[in-house]
Write a protein that holds these residues in place. Sequence first.
Motif, mmCIF file in Angstrom:
data_model
loop_
_atom_site.group_PDB
_atom_site.id
_atom_site.type_symbol
_atom_site.label_atom_id
_atom_site.label_comp_id
_atom_site.label_asym_id
_atom_site.label_seq_id
_atom_site.Cartn_x
_atom_site.Cartn_y
_atom_site.Cartn_z
ATOM 1 N N GLU A 154 -5.385 78.204 -89.696
ATOM 2 C CA GLU A 154 -5.726 79.542 -90.159
ATOM 3 C C GLU A 154 -4.478 80.413 -90.238
ATOM 4 O O GLU A 154 -3.505 80.197 -89.511
ATOM 5 C CB GLU A 154 -6.715 80.188 -89.187
ATOM 6 C CG GLU A 154 -7.986 79.396 -88.970
ATOM 7 C CD GLU A 154 -8.738 79.848 -87.740
ATOM 8 O OE1 GLU A 154 -9.829 79.326 -87.495
ATOM 9 O OE2 GLU A 154 -8.234 80.734 -87.028
ATOM 10 N N ARG A 170 -6.448 89.510 -95.641
ATOM 11 C CA ARG A 170 -6.955 88.277 -96.228
ATOM 12 C C ARG A 170 -6.664 87.121 -95.282
ATOM 13 O O ARG A 170 -5.506 86.871 -94.939
ATOM 14 C CB ARG A 170 -6.300 88.011 -97.580
ATOM 15 C CG ARG A 170 -6.911 86.856 -98.352
ATOM 16 C CD ARG A 170 -6.045 86.484 -99.525
ATOM 17 N NE ARG A 170 -6.723 85.614 -100.478
ATOM 18 C CZ ARG A 170 -6.094 84.732 -101.243
ATOM 19 N NH1 ARG A 170 -4.783 84.601 -101.163
ATOM 20 N NH2 ARG A 170 -6.783 83.986 -102.090
ATOM 21 N N SER A 220 -6.872 83.002 -94.435
ATOM 22 C CA SER A 220 -6.872 81.700 -95.101
ATOM 23 C C SER A 220 -7.109 80.610 -94.072
ATOM 24 O O SER A 220 -6.697 80.738 -92.918
ATOM 25 C CB SER A 220 -5.535 81.444 -95.801
ATOM 26 O OG SER A 220 -5.266 82.415 -96.771
ATOM 27 N N CYS A 221 -7.747 79.538 -94.512
ATOM 28 C CA CYS A 221 -7.979 78.394 -93.642
ATOM 29 C C CYS A 221 -7.885 77.127 -94.483
ATOM 30 O O CYS A 221 -8.656 76.957 -95.433
ATOM 31 C CB CYS A 221 -9.349 78.493 -92.990
ATOM 32 S SG CYS A 221 -9.855 77.023 -92.070
ATOM 33 N N ALA A 222 -6.949 76.262 -94.131
ATOM 34 C CA ALA A 222 -6.748 75.013 -94.859
ATOM 35 C C ALA A 222 -7.185 73.836 -94.002
ATOM 36 O O ALA A 222 -6.759 73.716 -92.835
ATOM 37 C CB ALA A 222 -5.288 74.863 -95.254
ATOM 38 N N ARG A 265 -13.376 79.866 -102.117
ATOM 39 C CA ARG A 265 -12.941 78.528 -101.725
ATOM 40 C C ARG A 265 -12.164 77.882 -102.852
ATOM 41 O O ARG A 265 -12.536 78.000 -104.019
ATOM 42 C CB ARG A 265 -14.176 77.692 -101.371
ATOM 43 C CG ARG A 265 -13.925 76.290 -100.930
ATOM 44 C CD ARG A 265 -15.235 75.643 -100.503
ATOM 45 N NE ARG A 265 -15.154 74.203 -100.530
ATOM 46 C CZ ARG A 265 -16.169 73.384 -100.280
ATOM 47 N NH1 ARG A 265 -17.356 73.885 -99.972
ATOM 48 N NH2 ARG A 265 -16.005 72.074 -100.329
ATOM 49 N N ASP A 266 -11.073 77.221 -102.487
ATOM 50 C CA ASP A 266 -10.283 76.417 -103.412
ATOM 51 C C ASP A 266 -10.578 74.962 -103.077
ATOM 52 O O ASP A 266 -10.009 74.414 -102.132
ATOM 53 C CB ASP A 266 -8.801 76.739 -103.255
ATOM 54 C CG ASP A 266 -7.940 76.030 -104.281
ATOM 55 O OD1 ASP A 266 -8.340 74.949 -104.768
ATOM 56 O OD2 ASP A 266 -6.847 76.544 -104.586
ATOM 57 N N THR A 313 -9.378 74.678 -99.026
ATOM 58 C CA THR A 313 -8.994 75.945 -98.405
ATOM 59 C C THR A 313 -10.065 76.991 -98.659
ATOM 60 O O THR A 313 -10.621 77.059 -99.762
ATOM 61 C CB THR A 313 -7.643 76.421 -98.955
ATOM 62 O OG1 THR A 313 -6.642 75.445 -98.637
ATOM 63 C CG2 THR A 313 -7.247 77.752 -98.342
ATOM 64 N N TYR A 373 -10.931 81.252 -98.121
ATOM 65 C CA TYR A 373 -10.321 82.567 -97.931
ATOM 66 C C TYR A 373 -11.406 83.573 -97.555
ATOM 67 O O TYR A 373 -12.559 83.441 -97.972
ATOM 68 C CB TYR A 373 -9.640 83.020 -99.215
ATOM 69 C CG TYR A 373 -8.634 82.038 -99.760
ATOM 70 C CD1 TYR A 373 -8.984 81.138 -100.757
ATOM 71 C CD2 TYR A 373 -7.329 82.007 -99.274
ATOM 72 C CE1 TYR A 373 -8.080 80.228 -101.253
ATOM 73 C CE2 TYR A 373 -6.403 81.098 -99.778
ATOM 74 C CZ TYR A 373 -6.788 80.217 -100.762
ATOM 75 O OH TYR A 373 -5.886 79.309 -101.247
ATOM 76 N N GLN A 410 -11.485 87.623 -97.899
ATOM 77 C CA GLN A 410 -10.892 88.911 -98.249
ATOM 78 C C GLN A 410 -11.707 89.995 -97.564
ATOM 79 O O GLN A 410 -12.912 90.112 -97.799
ATOM 80 C CB GLN A 410 -10.915 89.112 -99.763
ATOM 81 C CG GLN A 410 -10.365 90.452 -100.218
ATOM 82 C CD GLN A 410 -8.886 90.594 -99.933
ATOM 83 O OE1 GLN A 410 -8.111 89.672 -100.126
ATOM 84 N NE2 GLN A 410 -8.490 91.760 -99.424
ATOM 85 N N CYS A 449 -12.274 79.846 -88.300
ATOM 86 C CA CYS A 449 -12.703 79.074 -89.454
ATOM 87 C C CYS A 449 -13.548 77.899 -88.978
ATOM 88 O O CYS A 449 -13.258 77.289 -87.941
ATOM 89 C CB CYS A 449 -11.471 78.575 -90.199
ATOM 90 S SG CYS A 449 -11.825 77.554 -91.630
#
Length: 120
Positions: free
Chosen positions: A6, A19, A21-23, A71-72, A77, A79, A81, A95
């Motif tokens: 994260e 923002r 993020s979590c991968a 989501r990507d 990943t 996100y 926001q 996450c």
Amino acid sequence: QVQLVESGGGLVQPGGSLRLSCAASGSIFSINAMGWYRQAPGKQRDLVARVHSGGNTYYADSVKGRFTISRDNPKNTVYLQMNSLKPEDTAVYYCNTLGVTTDTRNFASWGQGTQVTVSS
């Protein structure tokens, strides 16, 4: 094993934005859902937002209209926001990812948590 990393927490004034993020990485075959929970001191960990593989989303009532989850998929990943932040949004945000590993096991993994503090 599945690992979650994260980033994006910090200190922000009320009304500000952050923002997260979590991968996800590791032995992932598929991901069914990715989401964010939060835990304030002395309180339970609650679901904030979740996005499913088909694109359906869920938001806690307290964040509807202010937070957006996305989501990507190719990057595994997710996100979050966060806009119009309030002091009551202060918490450690975690996450969470649900899916299937390459050896066909279901998994539910957690990130290490990232602190979000909303204060003037």
